[in-house]
Design a protein around this motif. Structure first.
Motif, PDB file in Angstrom:
ATOM      1  N   PRO A  74       0.790  -1.238   0.000  1.00 14.79           N
ATOM      2  CA  PRO A  74       0.000   0.000   0.000  1.00 14.79           C
ATOM      3  C   PRO A  74       0.823   1.290   0.000  1.00 14.79           C
ATOM      4  N   TYR A  75       2.128   1.177   0.274  1.00  9.55           N
ATOM      5  CA  TYR A  75       2.978   2.369   0.226  1.00  9.55           C
ATOM      6  C   TYR A  75       3.378   2.722  -1.207  1.00  9.55           C
ATOM      7  N   LEU A  76       3.212   1.793  -2.126  1.00 10.87           N
ATOM      8  CA  LEU A  76       3.559   2.064  -3.519  1.00 10.87           C
ATOM      9  C   LEU A  76       2.527   2.995  -4.130  1.00 10.87           C
ATOM     10  N   PRO A  77       2.910   3.732  -5.177  1.00  7.42           N
ATOM     11  CA  PRO A  77       1.921   4.564  -5.866  1.00  7.42           C
ATOM     12  C   PRO A  77       0.754   3.696  -6.350  1.00  7.42           C
ATOM     13  N   VAL A  78      -0.420   4.289  -6.359  1.00  8.72           N
ATOM     14  CA  VAL A  78      -1.615   3.541  -6.767  1.00  8.72           C
ATOM     15  C   VAL A  78      -1.417   2.906  -8.140  1.00  8.72           C
ATOM     16  N   SER A  79      -0.742   3.638  -9.039  1.00  7.33           N
ATOM     17  CA  SER A  79      -0.534   3.085 -10.388  1.00  7.33           C
ATOM     18  C   SER A  79       0.308   1.815 -10.335  1.00  7.33           C
ATOM     19  N   GLN A  80       1.325   1.791  -9.461  1.00  6.40           N
ATOM     20  CA  GLN A  80       2.158   0.581  -9.356  1.00  6.40           C
ATOM     21  C   GLN A  80       1.396  -0.553  -8.684  1.00  6.40           C
ATOM     22  N   GLN A  81       0.559  -0.222  -7.713  1.00  2.00           N
ATOM     23  CA  GLN A  81      -0.252  -1.262  -7.085  1.00  2.00           C
ATOM     24  C   GLN A  81      -1.149  -1.929  -8.132  1.00  2.00           C
ATOM     25  N   GLN A  82      -1.686  -1.105  -9.022  1.00  2.00           N
ATOM     26  CA  GLN A  82      -2.560  -1.650 -10.057  1.00  2.00           C
ATOM     27  C   GLN A  82      -1.783  -2.534 -11.025  1.00  2.00           C
ATOM     28  N   GLU A  83      -0.567  -2.100 -11.354  1.00  2.00           N
ATOM     29  CA  GLU A  83       0.271  -2.905 -12.250  1.00  2.00           C
ATOM     30  C   GLU A  83       0.556  -4.272 -11.630  1.00  2.00           C
ATOM     31  N   LEU A  84       0.868  -4.261 -10.336  1.00  2.00           N
ATOM     32  CA  LEU A  84       1.149  -5.532  -9.664  1.00  2.00           C
ATOM     33  C   LEU A  84      -0.099  -6.405  -9.621  1.00  2.00           C
ATOM     34  N   ALA A  85      -1.249  -5.802  -9.351  1.00  2.00           N
ATOM     35  CA  ALA A  85      -2.495  -6.576  -9.321  1.00  2.00           C
ATOM     36  C   ALA A  85      -2.752  -7.211 -10.687  1.00  2.00           C
ATOM     37  N   ASP A  86      -2.480  -6.457 -11.739  1.00  2.00           N
ATOM     38  CA  ASP A  86      -2.666  -6.995 -13.090  1.00  2.00           C
ATOM     39  C   ASP A  86      -1.710  -8.154 -13.348  1.00  2.00           C
ATOM     40  N   LEU A  87      -0.471  -7.984 -12.898  1.00  2.00           N
ATOM     41  CA  LEU A  87       0.513  -9.049 -13.099  1.00  2.00           C
ATOM     42  C   LEU A  87       0.108 -10.311 -12.347  1.00  2.00           C
ATOM     43  N   PHE A  88      -0.308 -10.148 -11.097  1.00  2.00           N
ATOM     44  CA  PHE A  88      -0.723 -11.311 -10.317  1.00  2.00           C
ATOM     45  C   PHE A  88      -1.931 -11.981 -10.959  1.00  2.00           C
ATOM     46  N   ALA A  89      -2.852 -11.181 -11.493  1.00  2.00           N
ATOM     47  CA  ALA A  89      -4.031 -11.752 -12.147  1.00  2.00           C
ATOM     48  C   ALA A  89      -3.627 -12.546 -13.378  1.00  2.00           C
ATOM     49  N   GLN A 131      10.021  -7.878 -18.729  1.00  2.00           N
ATOM     50  CA  GLN A 131      11.293  -7.503 -18.087  1.00  2.00           C
ATOM     51  C   GLN A 131      11.013  -6.702 -16.817  1.00  2.00           C
ATOM     52  N   GLN A 132      10.090  -5.767 -16.917  1.00  2.00           N
ATOM     53  CA  GLN A 132       9.754  -4.942 -15.750  1.00  2.00           C
ATOM     54  C   GLN A 132       9.140  -5.797 -14.648  1.00  2.00           C
ATOM     55  N   ALA A 133       8.329  -6.784 -15.043  1.00  2.00           N
ATOM     56  CA  ALA A 133       7.716  -7.675 -14.052  1.00  2.00           C
ATOM     57  C   ALA A 133       8.789  -8.446 -13.299  1.00  2.00           C
ATOM     58  N   TYR A 134       9.790  -8.945 -14.042  1.00  2.00           N
ATOM     59  CA  TYR A 134      10.883  -9.690 -13.410  1.00  2.00           C
ATOM     60  C   TYR A 134      11.573  -8.822 -12.360  1.00  2.00           C
ATOM     61  N   HIS A 135      11.950  -7.626 -12.763  1.00  2.00           N
ATOM     62  CA  HIS A 135      12.708  -6.769 -11.837  1.00  2.00           C
ATOM     63  C   HIS A 135      11.829  -6.279 -10.689  1.00  2.00           C
ATOM     64  N   GLY A 136      10.585  -5.949 -11.002  1.00  2.00           N
ATOM     65  CA  GLY A 136       9.691  -5.459  -9.962  1.00  2.00           C
ATOM     66  C   GLY A 136       9.427  -6.520  -8.900  1.00  2.00           C
ATOM     67  N   LEU A 137       9.121  -7.735  -9.345  1.00  2.00           N
ATOM     68  CA  LEU A 137       8.857  -8.818  -8.384  1.00  2.00           C
ATOM     69  C   LEU A 137      10.110  -9.155  -7.587  1.00  2.00           C
ATOM     70  N   ARG A 138      11.222  -9.200  -8.276  1.00  2.00           N
ATOM     71  CA  ARG A 138      12.482  -9.559  -7.630  1.00  2.00           C
ATOM     72  C   ARG A 138      12.798  -8.571  -6.495  1.00  2.00           C
ATOM     73  N   GLU A 139      12.672  -7.300  -6.778  1.00  2.00           N
ATOM     74  CA  GLU A 139      12.974  -6.305  -5.739  1.00  2.00           C
ATOM     75  C   GLU A 139      11.969  -6.382  -4.596  1.00  2.00           C
ATOM     76  N   LEU A 140      10.706  -6.538  -4.948  1.00  2.00           N
ATOM     77  CA  LEU A 140       9.665  -6.596  -3.921  1.00  2.00           C
ATOM     78  C   LEU A 140       9.873  -7.796  -3.001  1.00  2.00           C
ATOM     79  N   LEU A 141      10.141  -8.949  -3.593  1.00  2.00           N
ATOM     80  CA  LEU A 141      10.237 -10.182  -2.808  1.00  2.00           C
ATOM     81  C   LEU A 141      11.534 -10.252  -2.001  1.00  2.00           C
TER      82      LEU A 141
END
Lengths: 163, 516
Positions: A74-89, A131-141
């Motif tokens: 929830p600390y991430l920008p709303v736009s990034q939260q939405q991107e992650l939700a889309d990726l998880f979906a 590519q962005q999904a790989y790096h985004g998930l990697r950093e988050l996890l």
């Protein structure tokens, strides 16, 4: 819908269409379960070699990491939260996962090596969003896992007991 | 709760405030301004989007510090996700979380500003007295303690190669050499705005409102007439249920580069130069890790105490210059940057205490192919920085990786690891050089980070070449000033806080004379 959401959803719809399947849908209300499902599958792979050998201890560390991710998002920008939700979906959808991974088997049933190979294929993909999904998930996890003092023993890191 | 402090997240109804001067942002610019202007007797209202955390809150854990003290949980990225940006968002701004490095503006940078933007900082405009004021006020002096091993390797590598290096001046008083500056100083040794100018401003009568996001300046006929703001929620997301309005005689925007430009863009202020939000600079930074036989323990001790300017001002301007420094080595910072997955990543993390890390900060903004990024607004009207990296810049980064590998081997490294997703540990300089020459320098393969955000509201003498005048006053709106790092017309080639302190100190003195 921004460009990234458009691409993610377009990707999923395209994959479905190419397989002769229609009706891929994303429901926001499913986002928590999608996230948990995907994290349960990816965390043991990314953290392979870092998790303790003891299964019970490893499960505790995985649960702690998953909670840390949920607390942090929830600390991430709303736009990034939405991107992650889309990726998880996208990943939680069996059809799109088939096209992404080449495996009919559900993500959690893939071997650790198969899951790591899937992540590596995103890193090397010609699609910028993967590519962005790989790096985004990697950093988050990794950030969530190594942020927990309980996980510092193998890296012999100790913060000073000052306060 | 401190007297004179309001936490906007506790507001239960719409609010309206008035003041002589409202300052939006409490970092290096806003903090200096708050003290200067209250010393002069003005009724000041200081606004901050972040929370009012203090030393007792600083528990020296990344998992608390990053979400609570940094923009976007320390996960801020450029639009294409190719550059990670560390930027503070708390009372004191980035001064609360930076690594205390305090360097005067390089003379070559001031010369470039003179030639390109007509900005003359000589004679009566000399910044030297203001550097002295800031250095005295914030206990800025050379670090007298021997560098920790992470910095010592930088020094030793420079000595072995005959490269220039400097002992860093730090803004600390009573520093215990802990190494946790980036998570907020737990003993108030770091002389950030949080513990220096802001407490003085509050005791002078300033009011501080934290957890308040300013959404829009209202203006007409060359005058700002008010502003609209909203509280943020527990995760620092702007809320929509309560509205705060503020009216003042003079308005100072000090939300930091990216933030200040975003506010002015949301406000659709006059922008005849077309430069608002553009030319935002980052000191794009590449990283090189090295494994040593002996322990480095880069988490312990002053994070930065040595730098090298060997390559920051190359004679050939077609070669990008870069400054060599080191970062602190903490688990989250490293885990998110070290390459690989699974066992390979775990093996690197297991050697954390033997890891030495160098960083090379590229001096951007001094070449036609290095013109910075552009601040955009997303669907929520929040800022996003579009920062393209040109081939000129990529080649500079490759050269920086080569320099850092050479330095680390010269300092005794057993293996060197350029932080690039196609790299691996190299055991000799020839091997590393051959590999680095072949690495594809493209986004999301080459890791790039930033901890210095500058520009976007650049100062200029001529209104068609900038957003504000040399004194920080807006070229078009008469009662508006921009007092932060966003007014820098290029990057600095040096860590920015001391430049901002001195520049804003000077601009405040000019403003006081004009308002009195």
């Amino acid at each position: 819908m921004d460009r990234r959401q458009f691409i993610f959803r377009g990707l999923a719809l395209g994959i479905s269409a190419s397989l002769g399947i229609t009706g891929w849908q994303y429901y926001a209300s499913e986002s928590d379960s999608n996230r948990d499902w995907v994290l349960s599958a990816l965390l043991p792979a990314l953290l392979y070699g870092a998790l303790p050998k003891d299964t019970t201890l490893a499960q505790h560390e995985l649960a702690r990491t998953q909670t840390a991710i949920t607390d942090f998002m929830p600390y991430l920008p709303v736009s990034q939260q939405q991107e992650l939700a889309d990726l998880f979906a996208l990943l939680a959808n069996r059809i799109s996962q088939l096209a992404l991974s080449g495996h009919i088997t559900a993500l959690p049933q893939l071997s650790v090596n198969q899951r790591l190979a899937l992540l590596a294929s995103w890193r090397d993909s010609y699609l910028l969003v993967l590519q962005q999904a790989y790096h985004g998930l990697r950093e988050l996890l990794y950030g969530a896992y190594y942020g927990q003092p309980e996980h510092w023993l193998p890296i012999t890191y100790t913060a000073p007991k000052f306060c | 709760m401190t007297a004179n402090h309001l936490d906007a997240s506790q507001f239960t109804a719409n609010q309206h405030f008035t003041a002589d001067i409202v300052i939006i942002g409490s970092g290096a610019g806003g903090g200096i301004a708050a003290e200067q202007l209250t010393n002069a007797g003005f009724n000041v209202l200081l606004l901050e989007e972040g929370a009012y955390y203090r030393s007792n809150d600083f528990v020296m854990e990344e998992r608390w510090a990053y979400p609570n003290l940094y923009q976007e949980g320390a996960a801020r990225k450029t639009q294409d996700k190719s550059i990670g940006i560390l930027q503070g968002r708390t009372v004191g701004g980035s001064t609360t979380v930076n690594w205390t490095t305090s360097i005067r503006t390089p003379p070559s940078t001031l010369d470039y500003w003179h030639s390109e933007f007509g900005l003359n900082f000589t004679g009566e405009n000399d910044l030297a007295p203001f550097f002295q004021h800031a250095e005295q006020r914030l206990s800025i002096q050379p670090w007298p303690v021997p560098p920790n091993a992470n910095n010592a390797k930088l020094q030793q590598g420079c000595e072995a190669l005959g490269w220039q290096y400097t002992v860093i001046n730090r803004n600390v008083n009573g520093c215990a050499n802990l190494g946790y500056c980036g998570m907020g100083c737990p003993i108030n040794a770091k002389q950030s705005m949080l513990v220096s100018t802001i407490p003085t401003a509050l005791s002078n009568g300033a009011r501080l409102i934290s957890r308040l996001s300013v959404r829009k300046l209202l203006w007409q006929d060359h005058q700002v007439t008010g502003l609209e703001a909203v509280p943020v929620d527990a995760h620092f997301q702007p809320r929509s249920d309560i509205k705060v309005t503020i009216a003042a005689t003079h308005y100072i925007v000090a939300g930091g580069a990216i933030g200040s430009a975003a506010l002015l863009l949301r406000s659709a202020v006059p922008n005849p130069s077309g430069r608002l939000g553009k030319h935002t600079y980052l000191h794009p930074t590449v990283i090189s890790g090295a494994l040593f036989a002996d322990d480095i323990n880069g988490h312990s001790g002053a994070p930065q105490s040595i730098y090298s300017d060997q390559f920051v001002w190359p004679r050939d301007n077609n070669v990008a210059g870069y400054k060599l420094e080191v970062p602190p080595i903490h688990p989250v910072l490293m885990a998110t940057k070290l390459i690989g997955t699974g066992e390979a990543h775990a093996a690197l993390m297991a050697q954390l205490n033997k890891l030495q890390v160098c960083i090379a900060l590229q001096r951007d903004g001094f070449h036609p192919e290095s013109q910075g990024g552009t601040v955009l607004l997303d669907a929520q009207q929040q800022p996003v920085l579009d920062y393209p990296i040109t081939d000129y810049m990529w080649q500079g980064m490759r050269q920086a990786l080569l320099s850092m590998a050479e330095l680390q081997f010269a300092a005794g490294a057993k293996q060197v690891l350029p932080i690039h997703h196609d790299a691996k540990l190299y055991s000799s300089l020839p091997e590393a050089k051959a590999a680095i020459e072949q690495l594809p320098m493209v986004k999301l393969r080459q890791t790039v980070v930033s901890a210095h955000v500058m520009g976007g509201c650049n100062m200029s003498v001529n209104a068609n070449n900038g957003v504000v005048k040399q004194n920080g006053r807006h070229h078009q709106l008469q009662n508006l000033s921009v007092f932060d790092g966003s007014i820098l017309p290029t990057s600095l080639g040096a860590n920015p806080q001391l430049t901002i302190f001195a520049l804003i100190w000077r601009n405040c003195q000019l403003l006081i004379k004009e308002l009195m």
